[in-house]
Design a protein around this motif. Structure first.
Motif, PDB file in Angstrom:
ATOM      1  N   MET A   1       0.851  -1.203   0.000  1.00 47.68           N
ATOM      2  CA  MET A   1       0.000   0.000   0.000  1.00 47.68           C
ATOM      3  C   MET A   1       0.884   1.251   0.000  1.00 47.68           C
ATOM      4  SD  MET A   1      -3.077   0.902   2.650  1.00 47.68           S
ATOM      5  CE  MET A   1      -2.126   1.979   3.697  1.00 47.68           C
ATOM      6  N   THR A   2       0.584   2.192  -0.837  1.00 44.88           N
ATOM      7  CA  THR A   2       1.359   3.426  -0.866  1.00 44.88           C
ATOM      8  C   THR A   2       0.460   4.575  -0.440  1.00 44.88           C
ATOM      9  OG1 THR A   2       0.729   3.916  -3.141  1.00 44.88           O
ATOM     10  CG2 THR A   2       2.697   2.573  -2.813  1.00 44.88           C
ATOM     11  N   GLU A   3       1.064   5.752  -0.329  1.00 42.72           N
ATOM     12  CA  GLU A   3       0.276   6.921   0.046  1.00 42.72           C
ATOM     13  C   GLU A   3      -0.824   7.167  -0.977  1.00 42.72           C
ATOM     14  OE1 GLU A   3       2.582  10.355   0.746  1.00 42.72           O
ATOM     15  OE2 GLU A   3       3.903   9.361   2.163  1.00 42.72           O
ATOM     16  N   SER A   4      -1.948   7.619  -0.469  1.00 41.88           N
ATOM     17  CA  SER A   4      -3.090   7.869  -1.336  1.00 41.88           C
ATOM     18  C   SER A   4      -2.818   9.022  -2.285  1.00 41.88           C
ATOM     19  CB  SER A   4      -4.306   8.217  -0.464  1.00 41.88           C
ATOM     20  OG  SER A   4      -5.304   8.824  -1.236  1.00 41.88           O
ATOM     21  N   GLN A   5      -3.329   8.918  -3.456  1.00 43.02           N
ATOM     22  CA  GLN A   5      -3.238  10.023  -4.416  1.00 43.02           C
ATOM     23  C   GLN A   5      -4.516  10.847  -4.404  1.00 43.02           C
ATOM     24  OE1 GLN A   5      -0.354  10.748  -6.298  1.00 43.02           O
ATOM     25  NE2 GLN A   5       0.378   9.320  -4.752  1.00 43.02           N
ATOM     26  N   ALA A   6      -5.377  10.598  -3.420  1.00 45.40           N
ATOM     27  CA  ALA A   6      -6.634  11.340  -3.337  1.00 45.40           C
ATOM     28  C   ALA A   6      -6.358  12.814  -3.111  1.00 45.40           C
ATOM     29  CB  ALA A   6      -7.491  10.794  -2.200  1.00 45.40           C
ATOM     30  N   GLY A   7      -7.371  13.623  -3.344  1.00 49.29           N
ATOM     31  CA  GLY A   7      -7.234  15.047  -3.047  1.00 49.29           C
ATOM     32  C   GLY A   7      -6.653  15.833  -4.194  1.00 49.29           C
TER      33      GLY A   7
ATOM     34  N   LEU B   1     -11.312  21.035   1.388  1.00 47.06           N
ATOM     35  CA  LEU B   1     -10.673  20.212   2.423  1.00 47.06           C
ATOM     36  C   LEU B   1      -9.474  20.901   3.069  1.00 47.06           C
ATOM     37  CD1 LEU B   1     -10.814  16.586   0.951  1.00 47.06           C
ATOM     38  CD2 LEU B   1     -12.333  17.663   2.627  1.00 47.06           C
ATOM     39  N   LEU B   2      -9.137  22.080   2.587  1.00 50.71           N
ATOM     40  CA  LEU B   2      -8.027  22.835   3.189  1.00 50.71           C
ATOM     41  C   LEU B   2      -8.575  23.535   4.430  1.00 50.71           C
ATOM     42  CD1 LEU B   2      -6.570  24.154  -0.157  1.00 50.71           C
ATOM     43  CD2 LEU B   2      -5.680  22.283   1.243  1.00 50.71           C
TER      44      LEU B   2
ATOM     45  N   ALA C   1     -14.499  12.038   1.041  1.00 51.51           N
ATOM     46  CA  ALA C   1     -13.425  12.161   2.032  1.00 51.51           C
ATOM     47  C   ALA C   1     -13.961  12.560   3.396  1.00 51.51           C
ATOM     48  CB  ALA C   1     -12.403  13.193   1.549  1.00 51.51           C
ATOM     49  N   LEU C   2     -15.202  13.056   3.436  1.00 46.52           N
ATOM     50  CA  LEU C   2     -15.767  13.527   4.699  1.00 46.52           C
ATOM     51  C   LEU C   2     -16.661  12.490   5.370  1.00 46.52           C
ATOM     52  CD1 LEU C   2     -16.491  17.237   3.780  1.00 46.52           C
ATOM     53  CD2 LEU C   2     -14.698  16.334   5.276  1.00 46.52           C
ATOM     54  N   GLU C   3     -16.801  11.341   4.732  1.00 46.86           N
ATOM     55  CA  GLU C   3     -17.565  10.272   5.389  1.00 46.86           C
ATOM     56  C   GLU C   3     -16.817   9.850   6.647  1.00 46.86           C
ATOM     57  OE1 GLU C   3     -18.359   7.240   2.467  1.00 46.86           O
ATOM     58  OE2 GLU C   3     -19.364   8.694   1.172  1.00 46.86           O
ATOM     59  N   GLY C   4     -17.520   9.775   7.738  1.00 44.00           N
ATOM     60  CA  GLY C   4     -16.865   9.476   9.005  1.00 44.00           C
ATOM     61  C   GLY C   4     -16.493  10.722   9.788  1.00 44.00           C
TER      62      GLY C   4
END
Lengths: 434, 434
Positions: free
Chosen positions: B1-7, B14-15, B77-80
């Motif tokens: 698993m590598t760092e997510s590329q999301a965002g 999200l900032l 990304a805001l779920e949870g």
């Protein structure tokens, strides 16, 4: 005319100094651009008084290398900066060389060769600015963060400095702080991009929005649950603590104190919470904390520290002062020749380096051992510090962020006891050139 | 698993700090989220010893407001983080209120109401983190930059600090420095995005790449022209200057000195250049310059200053400490009620503010006049400081960056002569609440 919306490309190639491109142009024209070259990214020294530094940004740097491409939008932006021959060369640019570096989360010391880039001059020189930006920023944050988590001991530190720094630097800061032991961040983009746990509850504005503090607390507890953290210093702290426990009961998660004499207030609030039966309710303190304030609160009944400004500004050292220097390049006979400038106050050491952390029999670090050429065979006590990050242009050094976090904890535990002191002093171990 | 590329979304939503969202959730549930609210972004004080501050980031903040949308990727990304009701509300989010603020480039003083955001609580609270990030960073850079350009007088300052700060902060820093009078930047993204003039020639690595300094200089002059800037301190400065003029002739654009005692070296190099007939060749100095070093070099024959680290780190003050506070909100009767917290050391002034710069008959600033409610009618000497930036959600405050730059020059020229001193002191004008 309004500000241009250009630059929305995801390429990192323009996050670069003008002169990298003009040097490239001149070297291409002179026929020297293809010379095999070794660049080294290193600190000349630690920030004054610091005992150690922490390497961070490695994963981000690898992302930046991979995204360093000159697409059409990027090339258009460079018209007028370099000539057509150079633009043509850039269109095909893709880093095809090798990169070694200290693994993320490891400690560093003066002259530690943190990154070694080997490729043609043309390919390697272009990465200078963006690599320095990433490493200088992220390592400054991680270095400050590590001192804070060290001072905090077992108590969690929460990163909440986003508002005090550039909005993208904030995301990287949250990531770097996590590597250096922070438990969570307020920053939602760091959660989304890097999986850093996020946390947070409410601000003074939320209390002020409501007609009474009671209405605000009821609204918060009702929506966010009894284990929420109530901010208790908008009006009168003792009254707010009483109200909080009345509303949420002893299951109240935590109270946050954001002003005043935190050490004194924490004692008062702990006594009050205990008297109210809320013995499990935590006390979180915030308000311009740094490693010194955290250390000063070690004997106070505090359960967690929220750190903002001083974290994201590196606690007095917002940049590491890393430099990126050509240390060797292909000579006329095709072999690598060490090179170094002789500038009065900025001399550098030529040659391709190795680096080891020398440890004594009990595993305590004794020296940062740096040399030119091949490293001596590992005898078991010397820990090799350079790991492969890019091989023939392919990223090979990616890892989960949690691995960097674990590595940091281990690397810090290996350092001499002197790092426990927040006082200014010499580097915890000497740097030895062999 | 590598760092997510999301965002990688271009949304700025999200900032943001986690607690802005949880406060929103609780306020939505309590039925208070729709209360009309006024937030104010302001400094409690200037950084210790500074005479004035400079507002920067306005244009970037407007871009951030416009891009503050919760697209599908952002919502995922805001779920949870927040509940479904809140996610549903966010999906339709678009700031629909009003924003007023100090125009970009203007000066500010303690308590200056730099931004006033009026909307529902829900809409306005969400902008807190990103507005603070942009203003705190960009204004810190502009405030330092303005002191540097003031110290430099007619001599140009070149921004070259990208490598010492986060790669995106670097772009914003170049922009802010330009507002505050810097003539150019090394940062290519600032050129592409904001039209800031870029400049740069070569590094020590370029000289070291070549077999001799002469080969390097010939390569550079041949490709970049005689008006290039040669870096002359890789080996021996006098020899490099001699060589540079031999190769480029008296048309050589400039030489750059990056180490040593710059004041002494500049005198020597100027004498040498003049003796060689290169009377028009400029001398550019770099190497850890700040406003004090620039002031110290005022009498030296220097033609331009390249500033890096100290510029991008705000010359000792990397953040402004701006805060964003609820100052008024709708009361039970529907009217706006001033509100303010009573925290021990962080009290704020409630109410929607006006702000004027009071000037004497000769046009020299005398006071920062702040009051609650409507501003008194302008009598010609008091300059109103708040301009409309957003009206009913529509951005109305965009302007070319050159306008902000001109405004800064004018606003600074209006300040008392005391700002000419680089020494620490009180704010140049008092802040008066009327």
């Amino acid at each position: 005319m309004t500000e241009s919306q250009a630059g929305s490309s995801t390429s990192t190639a323009l996050l670069t100094d003008h002169y990298e491109l003009t040097m490239l142009q001149a070297a291409l024209a002179a026929g020297t651009a293809g010379r095999r070259s070794v660049f080294e990214l290193f600190p000349r020294r630690l920030p004054g008084g610091r005992r150690y530094g922490v390497v961070a940004g490695v994963g981000r740097a690898l992302d930046a290398i991979e995204a360093f491409r000159f697409d059409q939008e990027t090339l258009s932006a460079l018209e007028g900066v370099v000539d057509d021959a150079t633009l043509g060369w850039l269109a095909d640019y893709r880093f095809s060389g090798d990169v070694w570096g200290y693994a993320e989360g490891d400690a560093y010391f003066p002259q530690s060769p943190l990154v070694i880039v080997e490729s043609t001059f043309a390919e390697a020189v272009l990465l200078e600015t963006v690599l320095l930006s990433v490493y200088n920023h992220d390592s400054a944050i991680a270095s400050a963060a590590s001192r804070m988590t060290l001072a905090a001991g077992e108590r969690p530190c929460i990163e909440m400095g986003s508002r005090r720094t550039h909005e993208e630097a904030a995301v990287a800061a949250a990531r770097a702080a996590y590597v250096a032991g922070f438990g969570s961040t307020s920053n939602l983009a760091a959660r989304a991009r890097y999986g850093v746990p996020s946390a947070g509850t409410s601000a003074h504005s939320f209390t002020l929005l409501h007609d009474t503090e009671e209405q605000a607390f009821r609204a918060q507890v009702s929506s966010l649950g009894k284990d929420t953290t109530l901010l208790v210093d908008t009006y009168d702290i003792a009254e707010a603590v009483r109200l909080g426990v009345e509303i949420a009961g002893p299951e109240l998660g935590a109270v946050r104190i954001d002003s005043g004499d935190l050490g004194v207030l924490a004692v008062d609030v702990r006594e009050q919470l205990d008297a109210l039966g809320a013995t499990d309710t935590h006390i979180i303190v915030t308000s311009d904390l740094d490693e010194y304030a955290i250390a000063a609160l070690a004997a106070s009944p505090v359960d967690g520290y929220g750190v903002g400004t001083q974290l994201v500004t590196g606690s007095g050292h917002p940049t590491c002062g890393f430099v990126y220097k050509l240390v060797a390049r292909e000579g006329e006979d095709g072999t690598l020749v060490p090179v170094a400038k002789k500038s009065a106050d900025k001399a550098s050491v030529g040659g391709r380096k190795f680096a080891l952390r020398r440890r004594n029999a009990r595993g305590v670090a004794e020296a940062e051992v740096i040399g030119v050429g091949a490293a001596p065979t590992d005898d078991g006590d010397d820990r090799p510090l350079l790991v492969p990050l890019v091989r023939d242009g392919e990223i090979v050094g990616r890892e989960p962020l949690a691995d960097a976090r674990r590595r940091h904890a281990k690397a810090r535990a290996e350092l001499p006891f002197t790092i426990q002191s927040m006082a200014k002093g010499d580097p915890a171990i000497p740097t030895i050139f062999v």
